[in-house]
Design an enzyme around this catalytic site. Sequence first.
Site, PDB file in Angstrom:
ATOM      1  N   HIS A   1     -15.910   2.696  -9.784  1.00 49.90           N
ATOM      2  CA  HIS A   1     -16.567   2.702  -8.474  1.00 49.90           C
ATOM      3  C   HIS A   1     -17.268   1.373  -8.161  1.00 49.90           C
ATOM      4  O   HIS A   1     -17.500   1.051  -7.001  1.00 49.90           O
ATOM      5  CB  HIS A   1     -17.571   3.851  -8.377  1.00 49.90           C
ATOM      6  CG  HIS A   1     -16.944   5.176  -8.095  1.00 49.90           C
ATOM      7  ND1 HIS A   1     -16.653   5.617  -6.821  1.00 49.90           N
ATOM      8  CD2 HIS A   1     -16.547   6.159  -8.933  1.00 49.90           C
ATOM      9  CE1 HIS A   1     -16.110   6.820  -6.884  1.00 49.90           C
ATOM     10  NE2 HIS A   1     -16.028   7.177  -8.154  1.00 49.90           N
TER      11      HIS A   1
ATOM     12  N   GLU B   1     -10.337  14.000 -13.410  1.00 48.95           N
ATOM     13  CA  GLU B   1     -11.171  14.433 -12.282  1.00 48.95           C
ATOM     14  C   GLU B   1     -10.310  14.700 -11.050  1.00 48.95           C
ATOM     15  O   GLU B   1      -9.625  13.796 -10.576  1.00 48.95           O
ATOM     16  CB  GLU B   1     -12.209  13.349 -11.947  1.00 48.95           C
ATOM     17  CG  GLU B   1     -13.123  12.983 -13.098  1.00 48.95           C
ATOM     18  CD  GLU B   1     -13.985  11.772 -12.804  1.00 48.95           C
ATOM     19  OE1 GLU B   1     -13.944  11.260 -11.666  1.00 48.95           O
ATOM     20  OE2 GLU B   1     -14.703  11.326 -13.715  1.00 48.95           O
TER      21      GLU B   1
END
Length: 235
Positions: A134, A203
């Site tokens: 991220h 995920e």
Amino acid sequence: MRPYHKVPIIDCGEPLVEIPLELFAVESPHPYEKLGAPYGDRSPYFLRKTIIDSLIAAQNNLQLRRPNWRIQIFDAYRPVAVQKFMVNYAFGEALQMAGLTEVELSPTQSQVIWEEVYKIWAEPSLDEKTPPPHSTGAAVDVTLVDDRAEIVNMGSPIDELSPASHPDYFANSPDPLAQEYQAHRQLLCDVMEKAGFKRNPREWWHFSIGDQMWAWLNNEANSSNSMVARYGRVV
């Protein structure tokens, strides 16, 4: 190190730009900002420009499959300071779930809990060769909102520290509700991957383009590939 950290990074220098939030669903205020995450003068709703173009393409793909449904952006750019804050927060949550406190924690218990945390959370590395996904501005956490503006049930919430976070957790269940969750996850994956994203194998909500994980997944899928990452850490 994660396997994808072996992928070299040759940053293309593409800027972070603001996500046009009016095109998507979004939680406001941002979930990590509500917890006190230290974004400073940065915003969680920024991504590299090309990633936003691809996210818009994914939204268009979704509209073709489910008219009036929207992609909800849960999280996007995350400075390393925020990554560290959230990793520590997740550790505290895991402690609470285990009924433990840090004072009474043995080294072995601590190691077990950290291992669980790092199954979901990337380490807040400041090494330019091993950035959290991220922190590159190339990764985004998303879910779906239906035509009644309600969040679609994926069977587990984003960031849950449990096996249910695995994308195919419900794939082989005969339970009709579980199959519905799996269908929703697959729909999200389909529209994102059609736009060029790759999904994190651990995920159901995490997708990226151009970072180390994306390049590694492409290389794993085709041994003739030798892709490198085009997005490194943004400071």
